[in-house]
Write a protein that holds these residues in place. Structure first.
Motif, PDB file in Angstrom:
ATOM      1  N   ASP A 261       0.828  -1.211   0.000  1.00 29.05           N
ATOM      2  CA  ASP A 261       0.000   0.000   0.000  1.00 29.05           C
ATOM      3  C   ASP A 261       0.859   1.256   0.000  1.00 29.05           C
ATOM      4  N   HIS A 264       2.025   2.085  -3.452  1.00 32.99           N
ATOM      5  CA  HIS A 264       0.980   2.408  -4.430  1.00 32.99           C
ATOM      6  C   HIS A 264       1.106   3.832  -4.948  1.00 32.99           C
ATOM      7  N   THR A 265       1.451   4.765  -4.043  1.00 33.62           N
ATOM      8  CA  THR A 265       1.516   6.183  -4.465  1.00 33.62           C
ATOM      9  C   THR A 265       2.740   6.473  -5.313  1.00 33.62           C
ATOM     10  N   ALA A 269       1.218   4.771 -13.563  1.00 28.56           N
ATOM     11  CA  ALA A 269      -0.113   4.300 -13.968  1.00 28.56           C
ATOM     12  C   ALA A 269      -0.036   2.948 -14.654  1.00 28.56           C
ATOM     13  N   SER A 270       1.082   2.693 -15.332  1.00 24.31           N
ATOM     14  CA  SER A 270       1.206   1.416 -16.044  1.00 24.31           C
ATOM     15  C   SER A 270       1.312   0.222 -15.099  1.00 24.31           C
ATOM     16  N   GLU A 272      -0.557  -0.109 -12.356  1.00 24.44           N
ATOM     17  CA  GLU A 272      -1.795  -0.252 -11.591  1.00 24.44           C
ATOM     18  C   GLU A 272      -2.357  -1.669 -11.681  1.00 24.44           C
ATOM     19  N   ARG A 273      -2.304  -2.258 -12.855  1.00 23.18           N
ATOM     20  CA  ARG A 273      -2.825  -3.611 -13.020  1.00 23.18           C
ATOM     21  C   ARG A 273      -2.037  -4.616 -12.183  1.00 23.18           C
ATOM     22  N   TYR A 275      -0.366  -3.904  -9.442  1.00 20.80           N
ATOM     23  CA  TYR A 275      -0.687  -3.632  -8.041  1.00 20.80           C
ATOM     24  C   TYR A 275      -2.017  -4.295  -7.646  1.00 20.80           C
ATOM     25  N   THR A 276      -2.996  -4.157  -8.522  1.00 23.80           N
ATOM     26  CA  THR A 276      -4.300  -4.776  -8.230  1.00 23.80           C
ATOM     27  C   THR A 276      -4.181  -6.288  -8.116  1.00 23.80           C
TER      28      THR A 276
END
Length: 468
Positions: A261, A264-265, A269-270, A272-273, A275-276
């Motif tokens: 977490d 995450h910051t 943006a690439s 994000e997948r 991280y999810t």
């Protein structure tokens, strides 16, 4: 087993007592009959001698006096005739011209004696007929017929039989006591061993089995105690391993989640997948850990209930169903599923509210996950014979026949998950273990026209079955 062993020992005892008593009863009856025959035969011989003497001297006064005195003293009638079948003396109302007496006189005049052959019994009544020829050698000078009462002899047989049967009863009681003692000596160690095996199978520390009984059972008990100590030590190590693993895994997972977490910051943006996916796998890992611990707890609880049989635990299954409906209604609404509940006024079931609520949660969770948006789920709670039945029916895709047979296998998940990635495949296995601990069962089947129907059967509280 105790009843069977005792029955076999009692059977042997009864057969032994019967083998002793029956011949003794027959012997006593035969012996008393023989005494009667010998006594009356002796009387006949005396009167035959008197009649022979009277035939030679022509004086019948002695035989007449003796016959009348005999009948007066013993109450048994006599008939004495000469060679021409003419009555010399008739006493007690018996006459020479009576059919039965005539046949005996004819036989005696042919130098044939008559003695009753049948043995007396306690229920023998009436009289027995005796006949003997008078004379010496082959020269017959008359006939003597005696009608002997069997009342006294039968009474003697009754007393002897009563004594024999009383002794047999005492022997039978002694055999019964010995059979019970022998059965207890043999079976009691087995019962203790069976109880200890049940405790061991439930994962509980068994009572130490005291070595007693036959040498083979003492050796078996000693071997079982050694095995139980080894198994309990292994189970305790396993339990500590699960607890320690759970504790040790939760801390790194919590730390890992915090670090993920925190990253995450700082991720572009690439990423994000990615991280999810990581957070999703963390969620699955936590859920898997929770389900594995829940399954281990359910298995231990099922084994414990098998031994302790906690039948005092009871709850209203209908009230539990309504409560779980209220808890799951928001979840169903978010999933786009219509959830309805139908329940009887009261369904008293064996078990705790927590156990039944956990079973309902598992069935509702599976239905909401796999039924899909727009489906309908119905939760019902009814009494069916001796069972309280909790049923969850959905209108989703359901399962094939092969999938239905595998649905309760651990870690098995259907290939048709409607995009759902959560779930560990342990839910139905946990429910099955919880139900088995209470003597219930889980049944899965197809709903009509499509969908899945899951039924959880829990025993009704005794005395309430069939009340609806």
């Amino acid at each position: 087993m105790r009843a069977r062993v005792q029955a076999v020992l009692l059977l042997f005892g009864v057969l032994a007592a019967a083998a002793f008593a029956i011949p003794l009863l027959l012997f006593t009856a035969s012996d008393r009959t023989q005494q009667l025959v010998l006594a009356r035969s002796s009387d006949l011989d005396r009167f035959a001698s008197l009649m022979d003497q009277a035939a030679r001297t022509g004086d019948t006064s002695q035989v007449v006096a003796e016959a009348r005195r005999y009948t007066q003293l013993y109450g048994e009638p006599l008939v004495v005739t000469d060679i021409r079948r003419s009555p010399v003396v008739q006493t007690g109302g018996m006459r020479a011209d009576q059919p039965g007496v005539t046949r005996l006189i004819d036989a005696a005049l042919r130098n044939q004696s008559a003695r009753p052959a049948a043995a007396l019994r306690p229920w023998s009544r009436g009289h027995r007929m005796f006949a003997a020829p008078a004379g010496t050698g082959t020269q017959v000078t008359g006939a003597v017929v005696l009608r002997a009462s069997v009342t006294t002899a039968a009474a003697d047989v009754t007393r002897r039989w009563a004594a024999v049967l009383a002794g047999t009863a005492l022997v039978a009681l002694a055999c019964t006591a010995l059979a019970q003692a022998a059965t207890r000596w043999v079976v009691s160690p087995l019962r203790r061993l069976d109880r200890a095996v049940g405790q061991l199978a439930a994962g509980l520390p068994p009572d130490r089995t005291r070595a007693s009984g036959p040498p083979e059972l003492r050796q078996l008990a000693t071997g079982f105690n050694r095995m139980a100590r080894t198994v309990i030590a292994a189970l305790e190590q396993q339990g500590r391993l699960v607890a320690d693993t759970s504790h040790q895994m939760r801390n790194p997972m919590a730390a890992l989640r915090l670090r993920v977490d925190a990253l995450h910051t700082h991720l572009p943006a690439s990423a994000e997948r990615t991280y999810t996916g990581v957070t999703t796998e963390l969620d699955r890992l936590e859920t898997l850990l929770d389900d594995m611990l829940a399954l281990a707890t359910a298995e231990h609880r099922a084994g414990e209930l098998t031994v302790t049989d906690d039948a005092d635990a009871r709850c209203d299954a209908a009230a539990v169903a309504l409560t779980q409906h209220r808890l799951w209604q928001p979840v169903a609404d978010r999933a786009g599923i219509r959830l309805t509940t139908e329940a009887d006024a009261a369904v008293p079931a064996v078990g705790t509210e927590r156990e039944l609520a956990q079973i309902a949660d598992i069935l509702l969770d599976n239905a909401i996950k796999y039924a899909g948006p727009g489906a309908e789920i119905t939760l019902t709670c009814t009494a069916d014979g001796p069972w309280a039945v909790l049923t969850v029916t959905d209108t989703g895709p359901g399962l094939t026949a092969d999938e239905l047979t595998r649905a309760t296998e651990r870690f098995w998940r259907s290939s048709r998950q409607n995009g759902t990635t959560s779930g560990t495949g342990l839910g139905l296995a946990i429910a099955q273990q919880l139900l088995a601990g209470r003597g219930g069962r889980l049944e899965l089947g197809r709903a009509r026209p499509h969908g899945l129907r899951a039924r959880a059967y829990v025993p009704l509280v005794a005395g309430d079955g069939g009340a609806r």
